[in-house]
Write a protein that holds these residues in place. Structure first.
Motif, mmCIF file in Angstrom:
data_model
loop_
_atom_site.group_PDB
_atom_site.id
_atom_site.type_symbol
_atom_site.label_atom_id
_atom_site.label_comp_id
_atom_site.label_asym_id
_atom_site.label_seq_id
_atom_site.Cartn_x
_atom_site.Cartn_y
_atom_site.Cartn_z
ATOM 1 N N ASN A 11 -9.022 2.064 9.100
ATOM 2 C CA ASN A 11 -9.011 3.392 8.479
ATOM 3 C C ASN A 11 -9.847 3.319 7.201
ATOM 4 O OD1 ASN A 11 -8.467 5.879 7.390
ATOM 5 N ND2 ASN A 11 -6.375 5.373 6.730
ATOM 6 N N LYS A 13 -10.755 5.708 5.386
ATOM 7 C CA LYS A 13 -10.431 6.789 4.444
ATOM 8 C C LYS A 13 -11.740 7.487 4.022
ATOM 9 C CE LYS A 13 -6.537 4.010 3.101
ATOM 10 N NZ LYS A 13 -5.336 3.900 2.299
ATOM 11 N N HIS A 97 -1.078 10.807 8.337
ATOM 12 C CA HIS A 97 -1.166 9.710 7.363
ATOM 13 C C HIS A 97 -0.453 10.131 6.071
ATOM 14 C CE1 HIS A 97 -2.799 6.731 4.613
ATOM 15 N NE2 HIS A 97 -3.101 6.009 5.678
ATOM 16 N N GLU A 169 4.158 2.763 8.539
ATOM 17 C CA GLU A 169 3.486 2.486 7.271
ATOM 18 C C GLU A 169 4.406 2.816 6.103
ATOM 19 O OE1 GLU A 169 -1.023 2.360 7.744
ATOM 20 O OE2 GLU A 169 -0.503 4.382 7.140
ATOM 21 N N ALA A 173 3.723 0.317 0.528
ATOM 22 C CA ALA A 173 2.898 -0.850 0.872
ATOM 23 C C ALA A 173 1.437 -0.471 1.085
ATOM 24 C CB ALA A 173 3.442 -1.516 2.137
ATOM 25 N N ILE A 174 1.118 0.824 1.007
ATOM 26 C CA ILE A 174 -0.255 1.262 1.305
ATOM 27 C C ILE A 174 -1.123 1.182 0.056
ATOM 28 C CG2 ILE A 174 -1.686 3.190 2.073
ATOM 29 C CD1 ILE A 174 0.626 4.103 3.812
ATOM 30 N N GLY A 175 -2.154 0.348 0.144
ATOM 31 C CA GLY A 175 -3.126 0.223 -0.940
ATOM 32 C C GLY A 175 -2.570 -0.408 -2.206
ATOM 33 N N GLY A 214 -0.050 -1.313 5.907
ATOM 34 C CA GLY A 214 0.338 -1.462 4.503
ATOM 35 C C GLY A 214 -0.134 -2.804 3.990
ATOM 36 N N SER A 215 -1.327 -2.798 3.365
ATOM 37 C CA SER A 215 -1.898 -4.013 2.775
ATOM 38 C C SER A 215 -2.011 -5.180 3.756
ATOM 39 C CB SER A 215 -1.103 -4.419 1.527
ATOM 40 O OG SER A 215 -1.156 -3.381 0.559
ATOM 41 N N LEU A 234 -2.713 -0.957 11.371
ATOM 42 C CA LEU A 234 -3.592 0.068 10.809
ATOM 43 C C LEU A 234 -4.008 -0.471 9.443
ATOM 44 C CD1 LEU A 234 -4.896 2.861 10.903
ATOM 45 C CD2 LEU A 234 -2.723 3.871 10.261
ATOM 46 N N GLY A 236 -6.350 -0.369 5.988
ATOM 47 C CA GLY A 236 -7.151 0.450 5.082
ATOM 48 C C GLY A 236 -8.159 -0.398 4.329
ATOM 49 N N GLY A 237 -7.826 -0.746 3.087
ATOM 50 C CA GLY A 237 -8.740 -1.454 2.186
ATOM 51 C C GLY A 237 -9.462 -2.645 2.805
HETATM 52 C C1 PEP Z 1 -3.789 2.815 5.480
HETATM 53 O O1 PEP Z 1 -4.732 3.424 5.009
HETATM 54 O O2 PEP Z 1 -3.199 3.291 6.450
HETATM 55 C C2 PEP Z 1 -3.396 1.538 4.867
HETATM 56 C C3 PEP Z 1 -2.403 0.871 5.404
HETATM 57 O O3 PEP Z 1 -4.101 1.137 3.763
HETATM 58 P P1 PEP Z 1 -4.096 -0.354 3.103
HETATM 59 O O4 PEP Z 1 -4.358 -1.316 4.238
HETATM 60 O O5 PEP Z 1 -5.200 -0.317 2.105
HETATM 61 O O6 PEP Z 1 -2.751 -0.570 2.504
#
Ligand code: PEP
Length: 259
Positions: A11, A13, A97, A169, A173-175, A214-215, A234, A236-237
């Motif tokens: 993702n 973003k 999301h 998620e 824990a996200i970002g 989540g990270s 899933l 993100g970063g």
């Molecule tokens: C996300 O965007 O769904 C996510 C889990 O981000 P990150 O991996 O950066 O925590």
């Protein structure tokens, strides 16, 4: 041995211009060449979908959008429908999301309509659910997940739910660099599967793929994937760098590819 094929989704973003997205794919493709025991999906911003569909021709990597609208067409300024995403070559779409729930005030009712809109045009939704930190601290994780899922899945056909991907998620824990422990992530996924069995039946629950998000990083993916109920991630970063994301995919696949 898991029966469900794991799925790992990048993702991005609101990151990457078209040239950067193309460059990413040119570097990423050779790194995941031949990895086919995990489904690999890239979710770039809307603007990069068409160019990436072109870049990904002949590859096993699939495309996802990060959102959709629930009607196929009409007076919905600024929105993009599942029909339009399908035309661009998307196979999946992220729905619900936590960033959309928070910043765009998306309700479970709207998310439910979007899920139906996606299935109507044969896009597979990746439905995101998860509790916020204060909800977790108040011992409400399970109640939050149940409330979201009951509302999000309301009226969905069993055959559609069987194809669904659900991303657990935890919002905290996200970002943030904070990851749920593999055991906690598994507990969340286990609860989600049991609820799907309750709402539909055991066979449907067994066919739903449940990701953790989540990270996620190369260092923690193997321990998460080792959990019984977790069928992918899933990301993100850590998905923004093709080398790092390829390493996550390789480790998610496990076996002799793990380093
Ligand atoms: C996300 O965007 O769904 C996510 C889990 O981000 P990150 O991996 O950066 O925590």
């Amino acid at each position: 041995m898991k029966m469900r094929k794991p799925i790992v989704v990048a993702n991005w973003k609101m990151h990457k211009l078209v040239a950067e997205a193309r460059d990413y794919v040119r570097r990423f493709r050779p790194l995941v060449e031949g990895l086919d025991r995990v489904e690999i999906v890239l979710a770039p911003p809307f603007t990069a979908l068409a160019p990436l569909a072109e870049e990904l021709k002949g590859s096993q990597i699939k495309l996802a959008a990060q959102d959709t609208w629930h009607e196929a067409q009409g007076a919905y300024t600024g929105e993009v429908s599942a029909l339009m995403l399908r035309e661009l070559g998307c196979r999946y779409v992220i729905i619900g999301h936590s960033e959309r729930r928070e910043h765009c005030k998306e309700s479970d009712e709207l998310i439910n309509l979007k899920l139906k809109g996606a299935f109507a045009y044969d896009l597979i939704p990746i439905l995101c659910v998860g509790e916020r930190l204060e909800e977790r601290q108040a011992g409400k994780t399970v109640a939050v997940l149940e409330g979201q899922l009951r509302a999000d899945l309301a009226g969905l056909a069993k055959g559609d739910v069987a194809r669904l991907v659900i991303a657990y998620e935890p919002v905290w824990a996200i970002g943030t660099g904070e990851t749920a422990s593999p055991e906690d992530a598994n507990e969340g996924a286990k609860f989600i599967r049991a609820l799907v069995a309750d709402l539909y039946d055991e066979a449907t629950a067994q066919s739903v793929r449940i990701q953790y998000g989540g990270s996620v990083r190369p260092e923690n993916i193997a321990a998460l994937m080792a959990q019984e109920e977790i069928d992918g991630a899933l990301v993100g970063g850590a998905s923004l760098d093709p080398v790092v994301f390829a390493e996550i995919v390789r480790r998610a696949q496990g076996g002799e590819e793990e380093r």
